[in-house]
Design a protein around this motif. Structure first.
Motif, PDB file in Angstrom:
ATOM      1  N   UNK A   1       0.838  -1.204   0.000  1.00 13.33           N
ATOM      2  CA  UNK A   1       0.000   0.000   0.000  1.00 13.33           C
ATOM      3  C   UNK A   1       0.876   1.259   0.000  1.00 13.33           C
ATOM      4  N   UNK A   2       1.903   1.256   0.857  1.00 13.89           N
ATOM      5  CA  UNK A   2       2.817   2.397   0.890  1.00 13.89           C
ATOM      6  C   UNK A   2       3.548   2.555  -0.420  1.00 13.89           C
ATOM      7  N   UNK A   3       3.956   1.421  -1.013  1.00 12.58           N
ATOM      8  CA  UNK A   3       4.630   1.466  -2.305  1.00 12.58           C
ATOM      9  C   UNK A   3       3.746   2.044  -3.385  1.00 12.58           C
ATOM     10  N   UNK A   4       2.460   1.695  -3.355  1.00 11.19           N
ATOM     11  CA  UNK A   4       1.524   2.234  -4.341  1.00 11.19           C
ATOM     12  C   UNK A   4       1.401   3.754  -4.204  1.00 11.19           C
ATOM     13  N   UNK A   5       1.399   4.245  -2.964  1.00 14.96           N
ATOM     14  CA  UNK A   5       1.330   5.694  -2.728  1.00 14.96           C
ATOM     15  C   UNK A   5       2.577   6.382  -3.283  1.00 14.96           C
ATOM     16  N   UNK A   6       3.754   5.804  -2.993  1.00 20.14           N
ATOM     17  CA  UNK A   6       5.007   6.396  -3.481  1.00 20.14           C
ATOM     18  C   UNK A   6       5.053   6.383  -5.003  1.00 20.14           C
ATOM     19  N   UNK A   7       4.728   5.252  -5.613  1.00 16.34           N
ATOM     20  CA  UNK A   7       4.783   5.150  -7.068  1.00 16.34           C
ATOM     21  C   UNK A   7       3.786   6.092  -7.734  1.00 16.34           C
ATOM     22  N   UNK A   8       2.621   6.265  -7.119  1.00 16.05           N
ATOM     23  CA  UNK A   8       1.646   7.212  -7.659  1.00 16.05           C
ATOM     24  C   UNK A   8       2.238   8.620  -7.688  1.00 16.05           C
ATOM     25  N   UNK A   9       2.915   8.999  -6.604  1.00 16.49           N
ATOM     26  CA  UNK A   9       3.542  10.322  -6.539  1.00 16.49           C
ATOM     27  C   UNK A   9       4.662  10.446  -7.569  1.00 16.49           C
ATOM     28  N   UNK A  10       5.501   9.412  -7.668  1.00 19.84           N
ATOM     29  CA  UNK A  10       6.650   9.450  -8.572  1.00 19.84           C
ATOM     30  C   UNK A  10       6.214   9.539 -10.031  1.00 19.84           C
ATOM     31  N   UNK A  11       5.321   8.630 -10.440  1.00 16.22           N
ATOM     32  CA  UNK A  11       4.925   8.598 -11.842  1.00 16.22           C
ATOM     33  C   UNK A  11       4.041   9.786 -12.221  1.00 16.22           C
ATOM     34  N   UNK A  12       3.213  10.252 -11.310  1.00 16.05           N
ATOM     35  CA  UNK A  12       2.387  11.425 -11.600  1.00 16.05           C
ATOM     36  C   UNK A  12       3.270  12.655 -11.794  1.00 16.05           C
ATOM     37  N   UNK A  13       4.246  12.823 -10.921  1.00 10.72           N
ATOM     38  CA  UNK A  13       5.150  13.972 -11.011  1.00 10.72           C
ATOM     39  C   UNK A  13       6.002  13.905 -12.282  1.00 10.72           C
ATOM     40  N   UNK A  14       6.633  12.736 -12.509  1.00  9.27           N
ATOM     41  CA  UNK A  14       7.483  12.578 -13.688  1.00  9.27           C
ATOM     42  C   UNK A  14       6.667  12.658 -14.978  1.00  9.27           C
ATOM     43  N   UNK A  15       5.462  12.074 -14.956  1.00 12.08           N
ATOM     44  CA  UNK A  15       4.598  12.116 -16.125  1.00 12.08           C
ATOM     45  C   UNK A  15       4.159  13.534 -16.462  1.00 12.08           C
ATOM     46  N   UNK A  16       3.864  14.325 -15.438  1.00  9.59           N
ATOM     47  CA  UNK A  16       3.470  15.719 -15.661  1.00  9.59           C
ATOM     48  C   UNK A  16       4.611  16.496 -16.316  1.00  9.59           C
ATOM     49  N   UNK A  17       5.841  16.294 -15.814  1.00 13.04           N
ATOM     50  CA  UNK A  17       7.002  16.971 -16.395  1.00 13.04           C
ATOM     51  C   UNK A  17       7.217  16.549 -17.845  1.00 13.04           C
ATOM     52  N   UNK A  18       7.019  15.257 -18.106  1.00 17.48           N
ATOM     53  CA  UNK A  18       7.213  14.760 -19.463  1.00 17.48           C
ATOM     54  C   UNK A  18       6.192  15.364 -20.417  1.00 17.48           C
ATOM     55  N   UNK A  19       4.917  15.380 -20.026  1.00 19.14           N
ATOM     56  CA  UNK A  19       3.868  15.965 -20.874  1.00 19.14           C
ATOM     57  C   UNK A  19       4.118  17.452 -21.102  1.00 19.14           C
ATOM     58  N   UNK A  20       4.558  18.141 -20.068  1.00 19.72           N
ATOM     59  CA  UNK A  20       4.847  19.571 -20.202  1.00 19.72           C
ATOM     60  C   UNK A  20       5.983  19.801 -21.190  1.00 19.72           C
ATOM     61  N   UNK A  21       7.033  18.980 -21.094  1.00 23.69           N
ATOM     62  CA  UNK A  21       8.163  19.108 -22.009  1.00 23.69           C
ATOM     63  C   UNK A  21       7.735  18.813 -23.444  1.00 23.69           C
ATOM     64  N   UNK A  22       6.877  17.833 -23.622  1.00 18.53           N
ATOM     65  CA  UNK A  22       6.390  17.486 -24.966  1.00 18.53           C
ATOM     66  C   UNK A  22       5.573  18.622 -25.562  1.00 18.53           C
ATOM     67  N   UNK A  23       4.735  19.258 -24.721  1.00 19.18           N
ATOM     68  CA  UNK A  23       3.942  20.390 -25.211  1.00 19.18           C
ATOM     69  C   UNK A  23       4.847  21.539 -25.627  1.00 19.18           C
TER      70      UNK A  23
END
Length: 300
Positions: A269-291
């Protein structure tokens, strides 16, 4: 058209190299737990083999670039190398004392802790979303550590957290000391571990079984570092950060496949919380860079 094809080929190569680096890094826990030697002996040989191979890579890069400037770390580089060495000791010891999944997930919070340290130490401006992701990921880490209470695992989780703070501090120094040869500092860090281990442990008192695994561990460390360096320079930083996060699921998968490790439910459960934060943050940066790239291409 040919130029565009070359760019896409380089990008595809960069993606493949970074993913391969994440997979090789993900083997660290399995290799550590498969070696019977104590953590400091493992760190000693990992440092020697990895440090020498990275030094060969640095020499090859300098020869290819025809660089004649001497390699000088200075006090900043030595500080980075020492910090990296101490973090490596905690890294290996953590795997010996807790689940591979716990170490991998806790380490995934390093970029967020680096942002917090950069704000506190260097006065770097931290984005609101980064601080929010940091709080969320540290909440997940708290759940993981709590799950280890009463199971004999809290020492390993604490070592993983210590290692993560050390790695985060290393990241801050990389940004702050931009004129320092980072890859060379990594090689020196490994050699520091070898010298330290030679005097405080018995590195030659290892079994034949462990010798091959220790060599493989050092080589995998060097290989992963080189793959990351070569891959990250071919793709945008945001994309490299997102793909590098794949190290966590790789580590968890390898821990399950090769060690049949199944951490407590609270760890998942804790791992899921951490991974959600990591991938959401990294994914947002990636989408922003692509735009931004698309916008720049349209303007051109």
């Amino acid at each position: 058209m040919a130029v565009s094809g070359t760019v896409e080929t380089e990008r595809a190569l960069g993606i493949g190299l970074v993913i391969a680096s994440a997979a090789v890094f993900g083997l660290a826990g399995v290799l550590t737990k498969s070696i019977h030697a104590d953590p400091l002996t493992i760190t000693t040989w990992r440092g020697l083999v990895g440090g020498l191979l990275i030094a060969v890579y640095v020499a090859w890069q300098r020869r290819r670039a025809r660089t004649r400037q001497p390699l000088r770390l200075g006090w900043r580089g030595w500080l980075m190398a020492t910090t990296g060495a101490l973090a490596s000791i905690a890294f290996i010891a953590a795997f010996k004392n807790t689940y591979v999944a716990n170490v991998a997930v806790i380490y995934a919070t390093a970029p967020f802790i680096a942002a917090l340290l950069g704000w506190l130490i260097a006065g770097e401006r931290a984005r609101t979303k980064t601080l929010a992701a940091a709080v969320l990921s540290l909440t997940g880490v708290g759940m993981i550590v709590f799950s280890g209470l009463g199971t004999g695992q809290p020492l390993g989780d604490a070592l993983a957290l210590l290692m993560t703070f050390g790695s985060a501090l290393y990241m801050v120094m990389i940004r702050k000391f931009r004129d320092t040869p980072v890859v060379w500092a990594g090689a020196v860090s490994g050699l520091i571990l070898f010298v330290l281990g030679w005097f405080v442990t018995r590195p030659l008192a290892v079994s034949g079984h462990d010798v091959w695994l220790l060599a493989a561990f050092g080589a995998s460390f060097a290989l992963a570092s080189v793959l990351w360096t070569e891959g990250a320079r071919r793709i945008p930083a945001a994309e490299a950060g997102l793909l590098g996060s794949a190290e966590v699921p790789f580590a968890v998968l390898f821990g399950w496949l090769f060690l049949t490790e199944l951490p407590p439910g609270m760890s998942f459960a804790g791992g899921a919380v951490v991974l959600a934060a990591v991938f959401a943050h990294a994914g947002h940066d990636w989408h922003k860079a692509r735009r931004q790239d698309r916008f720049a291409a349209q303007k051109a």
